[in-house]
Each structure stands twice: as C-alpha cells, then as structure tokens.
Design a protein around this motif. Structure first.
Motif, short mmCIF file in Angstrom:
data_model
loop_
_atom_site.label_atom_id
_atom_site.label_comp_id
_atom_site.label_asym_id
_atom_site.label_seq_id
_atom_site.Cartn_x
_atom_site.Cartn_y
_atom_site.Cartn_z
N ALA A 312 0.84 -1.20 0.00
CA ALA A 312 0.00 0.00 0.00
C ALA A 312 0.87 1.25 0.00
CB ALA A 312 -0.91 -0.03 1.23
N GLY A 313 1.98 1.21 0.73
CA GLY A 313 2.89 2.36 0.81
C GLY A 313 3.48 2.70 -0.55
N ARG A 314 3.84 1.67 -1.30
CA ARG A 314 4.44 1.88 -2.64
C ARG A 314 3.41 2.51 -3.58
NH1 ARG A 314 6.90 -3.00 -2.68
NH2 ARG A 314 5.22 -4.05 -3.74
N TYR A 315 2.18 2.01 -3.49
CA TYR A 315 1.08 2.55 -4.31
C TYR A 315 0.88 4.04 -3.99
CZ TYR A 315 -3.77 2.92 -6.05
OH TYR A 315 -4.92 3.28 -6.69
N SER A 316 0.95 4.33 -2.72
CA SER A 316 0.75 5.70 -2.26
C SER A 316 1.83 6.64 -2.77
CB SER A 316 0.76 5.64 -0.72
OG SER A 316 0.42 6.84 -0.18
N VAL A 317 3.07 6.17 -2.77
CA VAL A 317 4.18 6.98 -3.28
C VAL A 317 3.94 7.28 -4.76
CG1 VAL A 317 6.65 6.92 -3.87
CG2 VAL A 317 5.89 6.19 -1.60
N GLN A 318 3.48 6.25 -5.48
CA GLN A 318 3.25 6.39 -6.92
C GLN A 318 2.11 7.37 -7.23
OE1 GLN A 318 1.30 2.98 -8.75
NE2 GLN A 318 3.02 2.84 -10.18
N ILE A 319 0.98 7.19 -6.55
CA ILE A 319 -0.21 8.02 -6.81
C ILE A 319 0.03 9.49 -6.47
CG2 ILE A 319 -2.54 8.48 -5.87
CD1 ILE A 319 -2.51 6.30 -7.89
N ASN A 320 0.78 9.72 -5.39
CA ASN A 320 1.01 11.09 -4.94
C ASN A 320 2.23 11.74 -5.57
OD1 ASN A 320 -0.95 11.70 -2.62
ND2 ASN A 320 -0.19 9.67 -2.07
N GLY A 321 3.12 10.94 -6.13
CA GLY A 321 4.39 11.48 -6.62
C GLY A 321 5.25 11.98 -5.47
N MET A 322 5.20 11.27 -4.35
CA MET A 322 5.98 11.72 -3.17
C MET A 322 7.46 11.73 -3.46
SD MET A 322 4.17 9.42 -0.28
CE MET A 322 2.41 9.55 0.04
N ASN A 323 8.13 12.81 -3.08
CA ASN A 323 9.59 12.83 -3.20
C ASN A 323 10.26 12.87 -1.83
OD1 ASN A 323 8.93 15.41 -2.59
ND2 ASN A 323 9.91 16.37 -4.35
N ALA A 324 9.47 12.80 -0.78
CA ALA A 324 10.03 12.75 0.57
C ALA A 324 9.00 12.10 1.49
CB ALA A 324 10.34 14.16 1.07
N GLY A 325 9.51 11.46 2.54
CA GLY A 325 8.63 10.84 3.51
C GLY A 325 8.96 11.31 4.92
N ALA A 326 7.96 11.24 5.80
CA ALA A 326 8.19 11.44 7.23
C ALA A 326 7.69 10.17 7.88
CB ALA A 326 7.43 12.65 7.74
N LEU A 327 8.54 9.51 8.65
CA LEU A 327 8.14 8.27 9.32
C LEU A 327 7.85 8.58 10.77
CD1 LEU A 327 7.86 5.16 8.86
CD2 LEU A 327 10.17 4.95 9.78
N THR A 328 6.59 8.34 11.20
CA THR A 328 6.22 8.70 12.57
C THR A 328 6.07 7.45 13.43
OG1 THR A 328 3.86 8.60 12.11
CG2 THR A 328 4.93 10.73 11.76
N LEU A 402 11.50 -0.29 0.14
CA LEU A 402 10.27 -0.97 -0.29
C LEU A 402 9.25 0.00 -0.88
CD1 LEU A 402 9.86 -3.44 2.69
CD2 LEU A 402 10.16 -4.10 0.29
N VAL A 403 9.12 1.19 -0.28
CA VAL A 403 8.10 2.11 -0.80
C VAL A 403 8.66 3.02 -1.90
CG1 VAL A 403 6.78 2.09 1.35
CG2 VAL A 403 8.38 3.96 0.94
N GLY A 404 9.98 3.16 -1.94
CA GLY A 404 10.60 3.96 -2.99
C GLY A 404 10.60 5.45 -2.70
N CYS A 405 10.87 5.79 -1.44
CA CYS A 405 10.84 7.21 -1.06
C CYS A 405 11.75 7.42 0.15
CB CYS A 405 9.39 7.55 -0.73
SG CYS A 405 9.12 9.19 -0.15
N PRO A 406 12.62 8.43 0.14
CA PRO A 406 13.50 8.65 1.30
C PRO A 406 12.76 9.26 2.48
CG PRO A 406 13.84 10.37 -0.34
CD PRO A 406 12.84 9.41 -0.94
N MET A 407 13.04 8.75 3.67
CA MET A 407 12.41 9.29 4.89
C MET A 407 13.28 10.44 5.38
SD MET A 407 9.71 7.53 5.29
CE MET A 407 9.08 6.02 4.53
#
Ligand code: GDP
Length: 426
Positions: A312-328, A402-407
């Motif tokens: 689900a996280g990978r899908y989310s990165v793709q749909i949003n075009g995320m270029n950064a993540g915050a891991l809480t 796994l998700v393809g986005c740097p935290m």
C-alpha cells in the motif's frame, strides 16, 4: 521549501498534525484543502495539546497565515467551537482566512449522514457522521450553499428554500425532524456575523503568496487509501485526499508544488470498516494499540492495527508522486523483539505485487511478511539519525527501499522536539 504538500500515506492518522506543526514554524502560510471536521489532527506544543478538526495546524505559529480553502466543507458550528476552544487557550486566530467557495455543512447534512449510515446496517462504510458525504454530494448536485453565501443571506435564503423543503421531506420519511427554516436562517445570520469577516477568495491569496516566493504548506486530511478515487472504495471518505487534490482544492496552478511529503506511520492503522490486509487480530495488534494509544481523535474509535504495509505504501508513493517521507511513531516499536513488514501480497500462493483496485481481490490478499530484528532500546530522546540503534536504522532503510521514497524526517514521540531531521526537504 517554497511550497510543500503533506499527505497521509495509508488510511489517515499518520501524524500529519505534528509534521505540519513543525513545518509551519518556518512557513508563511498553511492551507487545508480537503475534507471537513471529520479530520482530526493532534498537535502538542508549548501552548498545550490540541485536537484540530478544521483549523490548519499552522494556527500556533504567529507568522503563518492559515487558510481553509475551497476544497473543504465547513460546519460553521464546529468551526466556531474550535475557534472558541483555541481562543480560550490564548491562541490568536486572527490570521485565519476562509474560502468563499468552501461548502457549508448544514444540520440536514449531519442528520442525513447518520441516517444513511444506520440504514447501511452491516455494510456501513464507517463515516464519522459529521455530514461530510452529504455536503460533497450536494456540491456535486449543485444544491450546496457556500461560505460566500453567508455574505448575501437574502439571495441564499431564496436558493435554500427549495433544498430545505426536499431535505425536510426526506428526513420526515426517516422519522427525523429538521430545525424550522427561519431558525436555520437565524443561525446562518449569527454565523455570518462572526465568520463573515474571515471569508475571502483564498485562491488569490495563495497564488499571490507563491508569486512572492513565500513558503506555503498544504495540509492534507485523512490518507491516500481513503481517497474517493484511489482509496478502498466505497470504504473511503467523500473527498480527494491525495496530493494532486491540492490543485482543485486550493485553486493552485499546475506545477506550483515543489515538495510532496508523505507521512508514514512505522506500522499501519485503519479506523472503521474496509479491507486492511495487515490487520492483526491477535495480542500483537492489541499490544500496538495499547502502547500507541490508537484511538481516533474525532470519534474515539479504537484503530485497527497491523504491521507496516509496504505494498500500500508503494502505491501511495506512486499516486502522490511523493519525493520525501516522514516516518512517525518509530518509538512505538521500541520494545518489540522482532518486527514484520508486509513486502507483498499473495492469493492462493500466487504473488500480488500491486495494490489491487478490486475490493474482492484485496479481501483475498494475504500479506507476505519479512521479519526484521527489533532494537529493544528507547528512541524518544534521540535527535540524530546516526544515533538510532542499528536495527532501527536498518528498519527505516528497508521501508525506504520498499516504498521507494527517502524518509527525511523521523518522529520518535508526539512532541515537536521528539523528531529527527534526516535531511533538509530541499
Ligand atoms: P493525523 O490525523 O495524521 O494528524 O494524526 P493524529 O493526530 O490522528 O494521530 C497522530 C497521533 O500520534 C497523535 O496523538 C500524535 O500526538 C501522535 N504522534 C505523532 N507522532 C508521534 C510519534 O512519533 N510517536 C508517538 N508515540 N506519537 C506520535
């Protein structure tokens, strides 16, 4: 970071409130662009602990103009009680601007929401019963009233009459009573007195701020998998929760966004019904819920808990075009001897690599787990990535891969200071 949108990567409650509160400290403007008072963002800072539903999390930062933009829906009753709560705690709300195009959630929306959800019985979709779905439905059906209508109540009364009659009749059939039309108009008059001065064309303010190279933070509500298009429909909210929703939701021109920050929780949660492949119905799920106090801000409902879902996280990165993540909430996993991550799904032994659009398929998916060693050391006092235990660093790196986005930010506690900035956002 001139413009940045912050969105939830899974099913909401990822801790967006804390992340936006942090980013807001160096922002000129903070904008809510979707949803209504069904959102619940928790902010803990030196002024206290606050549960915000409509007001942007930037309200605590004195330099930030706070905007509730056109893509939102606003129950004036909730907005006023939120403003009263904030003002009673000494928070200055004078920098709040409200779009003239945001739709009003009225008493009949709330009543209909509750009645429709009850009528769904065992197929209930888990709405917060705040009238959000019926308000967006009326917007699409062109029966809605907008905040700008509060500035011209005579014209609004003319338009509202027909809608009122049909809502009253629908509610009557359900055995529910609506407040009389005149009383509703009197309420609107009272709202107009207090909220009227805040109403403006916020899209102009926002685009002007961007023209002036100001830093604007767009605060997403709920999460990607609750999006009305790309979420687990129909167990979704009625608005666009994903990053691209900021364009119609705030009147932003395309290409105006510099950064798309996804907020991921170190494990996965979901409130209400709908599929959740990594849900743990055993004592581990209960342990996560108790350790993390996983109960909804808006409804108080216990959240369903499970291991991190990287599909689900990978899908989310793709749909949003995320270029950064915050891991809480990395700290919640501090005591676990080992931690699982869902790296794929399978159905009858066959791998399913992409997040399925069909609920029937998703419901049949079984998580494929990878097990990583836990770190069994406290993390809330740590402020530098290199000081995290080796296993915690490995866990973060595995999720990034796994998700393809740097935290770029890691949160190790609910307070502002309990944060590790791994890399600047720019
Ligand atoms: P939002 O809707 O995405 O803003 O999330 P919520 O406010 O519903 O839920 C986040 C909850 O987690 C709040 O109670 C926060 O105070 C808390 N929180 C945020 N980050 C952390 C963290 O890193 N660790 C812990 N233990 N709690 C956190």
């Amino acid at each position: 970071m001139p413009s940045i949108v912050v969105v939830g990567a899974h099913w909401g409650d990822e801790g967006k409130g804390k992340i936006v509160d942090m980013l807001a400290q160096s922002a000129d403007m903070v904008v809510r662009y979707s949803g209504g008072d069904n959102a619940g963002h928790t902010v803990i800072n030196d002024q206290g602990k606050f549960g915000l539903h409509l007001v942007p999390s930037g309200i605590f930062c004195k330099q930030a103009v706070c905007v509730i933009a056109n893509g939102t829906v606003i129950n004036p009753e909730s907005l006023l009680s939120e403003l009263d709560m904030l003002q009673s705690k000494g928070v200055d709300c004078s920098r709040l601007c409200i779009s003239d195009k945001a739709h009003l959630t009225l008493p009949y929306h709330v009543l209909l929401d509750g009645a429709e959800e009850t009528a769904r019985g065992s197929a209930a979709i888990g709405t917060t019963k705040r009238g959000i779905g019926p308000t967006y439905a009326d917007k699409a059906a062109r029966n809605g009233l907008r905040m700008g209508d509060l500035l011209d109540l005579e014209a609004a009364a003319g338009r509202l009459k027909a809608t009122y009659a049909s809502k009253e009749a629908a509610l009557k059939r359900l055995g529910l009573e609506l407040i009389p039309f005149d009383a509703l108009m009197a309420k609107l008059g009272a709202y107009a007195k207090r909220i009227g001065p805040l109403i403006t064309a916020t899209e102009t303010l926002i685009n002007q701020a961007l023209d002036d190279a100001k830093t604007v933070v767009f605060e997403g509500a709920q999460g990607t998998l609750l999006d009305v298009e790309f979420g687990t429909y129909p167990y979704v909210t009625s608005s666009t929760t994903i990053a691209p929703g900021v364009y119609p939701g705030a009147g932003l021109r395309p290409r105006a966004l510099d950064h798309i920050l996804g907020v991921f929780k170190a494990y996965t949660t979901r409130v209400g019904t709908g599929p959740m492949p990594t849900e743990l119905l055993d004592e581990t799920g209960e342990l996560i819920r108790t350790r993390a106090h996983e109960f909804g801000v808006t409804t108080g409902r216990p959240r369903r808990c499970g291991w991190f879902d990287a599909v689900a996280g990978r899908y989310s990165v793709q749909i949003n075009g995320m270029n950064a993540g915050a891991l809480t909430r990395l700290d919640v996993l501090d005591d676990f001897p080992s931690i699982k991550v869902c790296v794929a799904y399978e159905i009858n032994g066959k791998p399913v690599r992409d997040f399925p659009g069909s609920l029937t398929t998703l419901n049949r998916c079984k998580p494929v787990y990878e097990e990583l060693p836990g770190w069994r050391k406290p993390t809330p006092h740590l402020r530098r990535f290199e000081d995290l235990p080796a296993q915690a660093k490995a866990y973060v790196h595995r999720l990034e891969h796994l998700v393809g986005c740097p935290m770029k930010m890691i949160s190790v506690g609910p307070r502002r200071e309990e944060t590790i900035t791994v890399a600047a956002l720019v």
